[in-house]
Design a protein around this motif. Structure first.
Motif, mmCIF file in Angstrom:
data_model
loop_
_atom_site.group_PDB
_atom_site.id
_atom_site.type_symbol
_atom_site.label_atom_id
_atom_site.label_comp_id
_atom_site.label_asym_id
_atom_site.label_seq_id
_atom_site.Cartn_x
_atom_site.Cartn_y
_atom_site.Cartn_z
ATOM 1 N N GLY A 45 0.645 -1.288 0.124
ATOM 2 C CA GLY A 45 -0.119 -0.010 -0.123
ATOM 3 C C GLY A 45 0.646 1.157 -0.078
ATOM 4 O O GLY A 45 2.038 1.284 0.308
ATOM 5 N N ARG A 46 0.342 2.359 -0.302
ATOM 6 C CA ARG A 46 0.980 3.773 -0.399
ATOM 7 C C ARG A 46 0.107 4.827 0.279
ATOM 8 O O ARG A 46 -1.038 4.468 0.387
ATOM 9 N N ILE A 47 0.721 5.739 0.864
ATOM 10 C CA ILE A 47 -0.113 6.715 1.634
ATOM 11 C C ILE A 47 -1.201 7.302 0.941
ATOM 12 O O ILE A 47 -2.310 7.843 1.512
ATOM 13 N N GLU A 48 -0.961 7.504 -0.567
ATOM 14 C CA GLU A 48 -2.017 8.030 -1.584
ATOM 15 C C GLU A 48 -3.185 7.134 -1.543
ATOM 16 O O GLU A 48 -4.224 7.575 -1.963
ATOM 17 N N ASP A 49 -3.121 5.970 -1.031
ATOM 18 C CA ASP A 49 -4.325 5.043 -1.092
ATOM 19 C C ASP A 49 -5.504 5.367 -0.274
ATOM 20 O O ASP A 49 -6.809 5.157 -0.712
ATOM 21 N N VAL A 50 -5.276 6.368 0.554
ATOM 22 C CA VAL A 50 -6.263 7.114 1.426
ATOM 23 C C VAL A 50 -7.319 7.898 0.575
ATOM 24 O O VAL A 50 -8.319 7.835 0.982
ATOM 25 N N PHE A 51 -6.949 8.284 -0.789
ATOM 26 C CA PHE A 51 -7.745 9.033 -1.717
ATOM 27 C C PHE A 51 -8.744 8.415 -2.108
ATOM 28 O O PHE A 51 -9.826 8.557 -2.654
ATOM 29 N N SER A 52 -8.573 6.824 -2.160
ATOM 30 C CA SER A 52 -9.570 5.861 -2.696
ATOM 31 C C SER A 52 -10.801 5.949 -1.803
ATOM 32 O O SER A 52 -11.998 5.505 -2.380
ATOM 33 N N ARG A 53 -10.712 6.224 -0.528
ATOM 34 C CA ARG A 53 -11.612 6.235 0.472
ATOM 35 C C ARG A 53 -12.053 7.723 0.766
ATOM 36 O O ARG A 53 -13.389 7.858 0.882
ATOM 37 N N LEU A 54 -11.269 8.686 0.618
ATOM 38 C CA LEU A 54 -11.648 10.042 0.944
ATOM 39 C C LEU A 54 -12.563 10.608 -0.606
ATOM 40 O O LEU A 54 -13.261 11.530 -0.212
ATOM 41 N N VAL A 55 -12.406 10.050 -1.484
ATOM 42 C CA VAL A 55 -13.172 10.196 -2.630
ATOM 43 C C VAL A 55 -14.808 10.398 -2.421
ATOM 44 O O VAL A 55 -15.220 11.057 -3.113
ATOM 45 N N SER A 56 -15.390 9.739 -1.548
ATOM 46 C CA SER A 56 -16.823 9.717 -1.086
ATOM 47 C C SER A 56 -16.961 11.237 -0.308
ATOM 48 O O SER A 56 -18.157 11.455 -0.285
ATOM 49 N N ILE A 57 -16.092 11.358 0.368
ATOM 50 C CA ILE A 57 -16.557 12.857 1.206
ATOM 51 C C ILE A 57 -15.387 13.641 1.101
ATOM 52 O O ILE A 57 -14.659 13.806 2.205
ATOM 53 N N PRO A 58 -14.808 14.183 -0.104
ATOM 54 C CA PRO A 58 -13.485 14.836 -0.146
ATOM 55 C C PRO A 58 -13.512 16.147 0.452
ATOM 56 O O PRO A 58 -12.492 16.620 1.037
ATOM 57 N N SER A 59 -14.531 16.764 0.734
ATOM 58 C CA SER A 59 -14.699 18.368 1.441
ATOM 59 C C SER A 59 -14.690 18.215 2.896
ATOM 60 O O SER A 59 -14.495 19.228 3.460
ATOM 61 N N LEU A 60 -14.421 17.020 3.566
ATOM 62 C CA LEU A 60 -14.332 16.891 4.937
ATOM 63 C C LEU A 60 -13.027 17.873 5.264
ATOM 64 O O LEU A 60 -13.242 18.578 6.437
ATOM 65 N N LEU A 61 -12.010 17.937 4.489
ATOM 66 C CA LEU A 61 -10.787 18.377 5.083
ATOM 67 C C LEU A 61 -10.985 19.831 5.077
ATOM 68 O O LEU A 61 -10.074 20.603 5.411
ATOM 69 N N CYS A 62 -12.030 20.590 4.573
ATOM 70 C CA CYS A 62 -12.186 21.816 4.391
ATOM 71 C C CYS A 62 -13.039 22.389 5.693
ATOM 72 O O CYS A 62 -13.194 23.589 5.946
ATOM 73 N N LEU A 63 -13.459 21.272 6.394
ATOM 74 C CA LEU A 63 -14.053 21.672 7.561
ATOM 75 C C LEU A 63 -12.932 22.385 8.693
ATOM 76 O O LEU A 63 -12.130 21.778 9.015
ATOM 77 N N PRO A 64 -13.348 23.374 9.446
ATOM 78 C CA PRO A 64 -12.155 23.988 10.090
ATOM 79 C C PRO A 64 -11.690 23.049 11.190
ATOM 80 O O PRO A 64 -10.941 23.072 12.089
ATOM 81 N N ARG A 65 -12.740 22.198 11.963
ATOM 82 C CA ARG A 65 -12.623 21.434 13.237
ATOM 83 C C ARG A 65 -12.107 20.097 12.768
ATOM 84 O O ARG A 65 -11.899 19.209 13.858
ATOM 85 N N PHE A 66 -11.843 19.482 11.422
ATOM 86 C CA PHE A 66 -11.697 18.234 11.229
ATOM 87 C C PHE A 66 -10.236 17.982 10.785
ATOM 88 O O PHE A 66 -9.732 18.921 10.169
ATOM 89 N N GLU A 67 -9.670 16.755 11.134
ATOM 90 C CA GLU A 67 -8.522 16.426 10.530
ATOM 91 C C GLU A 67 -8.235 14.828 10.311
ATOM 92 O O GLU A 67 -9.118 14.472 10.963
ATOM 93 N N LEU A 68 -7.476 14.425 9.405
ATOM 94 C CA LEU A 68 -7.250 13.042 8.991
ATOM 95 C C LEU A 68 -5.915 12.557 9.352
ATOM 96 O O LEU A 68 -4.952 13.234 8.986
ATOM 97 N N GLU A 69 -5.854 11.559 10.049
ATOM 98 C CA GLU A 69 -4.655 10.913 10.387
ATOM 99 C C GLU A 69 -4.570 9.526 9.693
ATOM 100 O O GLU A 69 -5.405 8.851 9.965
#
Length: 251
Positions: free
Chosen positions: A125-149
């Motif tokens: 796997g690669r760190i970029e693989d997270v985009f295959s899951r983030l594609v369903s809700i990509p705008s989450l990282l635009c929320l000021p109180r949200f972060e993805l680890e």
């Protein structure tokens, strides 16, 4: 009469409190029973002294409460969490922890759960693989109180033989995953952090084929990556070249 009414009111309050405790107990049990081994192991690995497990907040059960921070661990797709994360992030800082398997061992088990064989999977796997899951809700990282680890892990994939099922794997059905070790952690708190996963060697204008080559990933993952970054506002489209859409980093 007043004493009688006061007694009745107190009894009603006690009944309501009992019902609420029971409802919370049921919710917590459901949240716990639906966990897989990998999820439970990651939660224990991530846990720190003082963290609250299975915290009930805003009508939702959250994996961990760390002070004001709410931590949700998700080993599968992100889509089922859209409403939960969006609502919680209105009033609380929220961190979604997503494991990515950079190394995997295929472990075959007998009906008695004894190891029949074990081998390394050639797929990494690669760190970029997270985009295959983030594609369903990509705008989450635009929320000021949200972060993805993103947690880069080594895992065991457990399989048992079920005749007539999993034809391509000759009847070996995946029954679960378990954590072996954690290699690295990467925190994405803003869309700019996500854009930081783009290869530095990319030209100013690039298409998904060039991104796939520069990053060493499949074309489909490159397409998912550009889709997410456009939705976050950190990539712009810049026309076409030979029918391929061109992208550039947003100013």
């Amino acid at each position: 009469m007043r004493q009688s009414n006061d007694g009745l009111t107190l009894e009603l309050l006690r009944t309501q409190a009992t019902r609420q405790r029971r409802r919370r107990s049921v919710v917590v049990q459901i949240g716990t029973l639906n966990e897989g081994a990998l999820h439970a192991q990651l939660k224990e690995w991530y846990r720190r002294p003082g963290d609250l497990l299975e915290q009930v907040t805003g009508g939702f059960v959250v994996d961990l409460g760390r002070g004001d921070l709410l931590v949700e661990i998700q080993t599968g797709g992100f889509a089922p969490l859209r409403r939960k994360l969006e609502l919680l992030a209105r009033d609380h800082p929220v961190r979604l922890v997503a494991p990515v398997a950079v190394g995997r061992r295929i472990v075959r088990l007998s009906e008695e759960s004894e190891v029949v064989s074990a081998r390394r999977s050639p797929r990494r796997g690669r760190i970029e693989d997270v985009f295959s899951r983030l594609v369903s809700i990509p705008s989450l990282l635009c929320l000021p109180r949200f972060e993805l680890e993103i947690v880069l892990t080594h895992q065991d994939e457990l399989r048992v033989h079920r005749p007539g099922k999993a034809f391509r794997r000759r009847g070996w059905v995946v029954t679960g995953r378990r954590l072996v070790s954690v290699e690295e952690r990467r925190l994405l708190a803003t869309p700019a952090d996500a854009a930081g996963l783009l290869p530095l060697a990319l030209p100013e204008l690039f298409d998904t084929a060039e991104l796939a080559q520069a990053a060493g990933i499949e074309r489909r993952l490159a397409q998912q990556m550009t889709y997410c970054l456009r939705a976050m506002g950190v990539l712009d489209t810049a026309g076409k070249r030979s029918g391929a859409v061109l992208h550039r980093r947003a100013a």
